[in-house]
Design a protein around this motif. Structure first.
Motif, mmCIF file in Angstrom:
data_model
loop_
_atom_site.group_PDB
_atom_site.id
_atom_site.type_symbol
_atom_site.label_atom_id
_atom_site.label_comp_id
_atom_site.label_asym_id
_atom_site.label_seq_id
_atom_site.Cartn_x
_atom_site.Cartn_y
_atom_site.Cartn_z
ATOM 1 N N UNK A 4 0.856 -1.187 0.000
ATOM 2 C CA UNK A 4 0.000 0.000 0.000
ATOM 3 C C UNK A 4 0.887 1.230 0.000
ATOM 4 N N UNK A 5 0.289 2.374 -0.310
ATOM 5 C CA UNK A 5 1.024 3.640 -0.345
ATOM 6 C C UNK A 5 0.559 4.538 0.785
ATOM 7 N N UNK A 6 1.510 5.235 1.403
ATOM 8 C CA UNK A 6 1.191 6.269 2.388
ATOM 9 C C UNK A 6 1.355 7.601 1.662
ATOM 10 N N UNK A 7 0.278 8.371 1.574
ATOM 11 C CA UNK A 7 0.301 9.645 0.849
ATOM 12 C C UNK A 7 -0.306 10.740 1.723
ATOM 13 N N UNK A 8 -0.107 11.973 1.305
ATOM 14 C CA UNK A 8 -0.757 13.110 1.946
ATOM 15 C C UNK A 8 -1.307 13.975 0.824
ATOM 16 N N UNK A 9 -2.593 13.849 0.566
ATOM 17 C CA UNK A 9 -3.224 14.538 -0.553
ATOM 18 C C UNK A 9 -4.390 15.386 -0.078
ATOM 19 N N UNK A 10 -4.698 16.412 -0.867
ATOM 20 C CA UNK A 10 -5.843 17.276 -0.594
ATOM 21 C C UNK A 10 -6.625 17.418 -1.889
ATOM 22 N N UNK A 11 -7.932 17.282 -1.793
ATOM 23 C CA UNK A 11 -8.791 17.495 -2.947
ATOM 24 C C UNK A 11 -9.035 18.997 -3.070
#
Length: 161
Positions: free
Chosen positions: A4-11
């Motif tokens: 799995x990937x650990x990300x920090x995203x904002x829509x």
């Protein structure tokens, strides 16, 4: 091999919707009547303009509330310095943090290795790829990262079995 990937995203579409709600609320609130307060979305961030510091803090509260309703955590925002604008007004730049920076990524990798979880962690640009032999090991790594108490909120994506 499961990963799995650990990300920090904002829509950003949700950020724009929240800003529109803030603008609407500012125009209808009695304590902002006749004031020159506004919030604008500009390239990778927000610009808040207010009459004084008190109004600026009130706009921050309204903004935080609307962003949290839209699923954007307050840790995603990085508040810049307050600067004087024309007249008595105050301007502040707020950047929206996306992606995991190098120091945070190294901190997460080091903590997972110190915990001796049976997973491998690789830094891939602004995200982390965690892979392991068993699904349970990956879920333990997810729980560990959630409980680390990072400054920046993270999400888990692309869970593959």
């Amino acid at each position: 091999m499961p990963s799995f990937d650990i990300v920090s995203e904002v829509n950003m579409a949700e950020v724009e919707n929240a800003v529109q709600n803030v603008t609407r609320e500012i125009s209808t609130r009695y304590d902002f009547k006749g004031s020159n307060s506004s919030v604008e979305v500009k390239d990778e961030g927000l610009t808040v303009l207010a009459d004084d510091e008190l109004k600026l803090k009130q706009v921050h509260e309204i903004l935080r509330g609307n962003l949290s309703k839209r699923g954007i955590e307050p840790g995603q925002l990085d508040y810049g310095k307050e600067e004087k604008a024309s007249g008595m007004s105050v301007r502040q730049r707020i950047t929206v943090k996306e992606g995991i920076d190098k120091e945070t990524a190294k901190k997460v990798v080091k903590a997972i290795k110190a915990e001796k979880l049976k997973v491998q962690v690789a830094i891939q640009g602004e995200e982390l790829r965690v892979s392991g032999k068993k699904r349970d090991d990956l879920q333990a790594a997810m729980q560990f990262v959630k409980n680390m108490g990072l400054d920046q909120p993270v999400q888990f994506k692309n869970f593959r079995d």
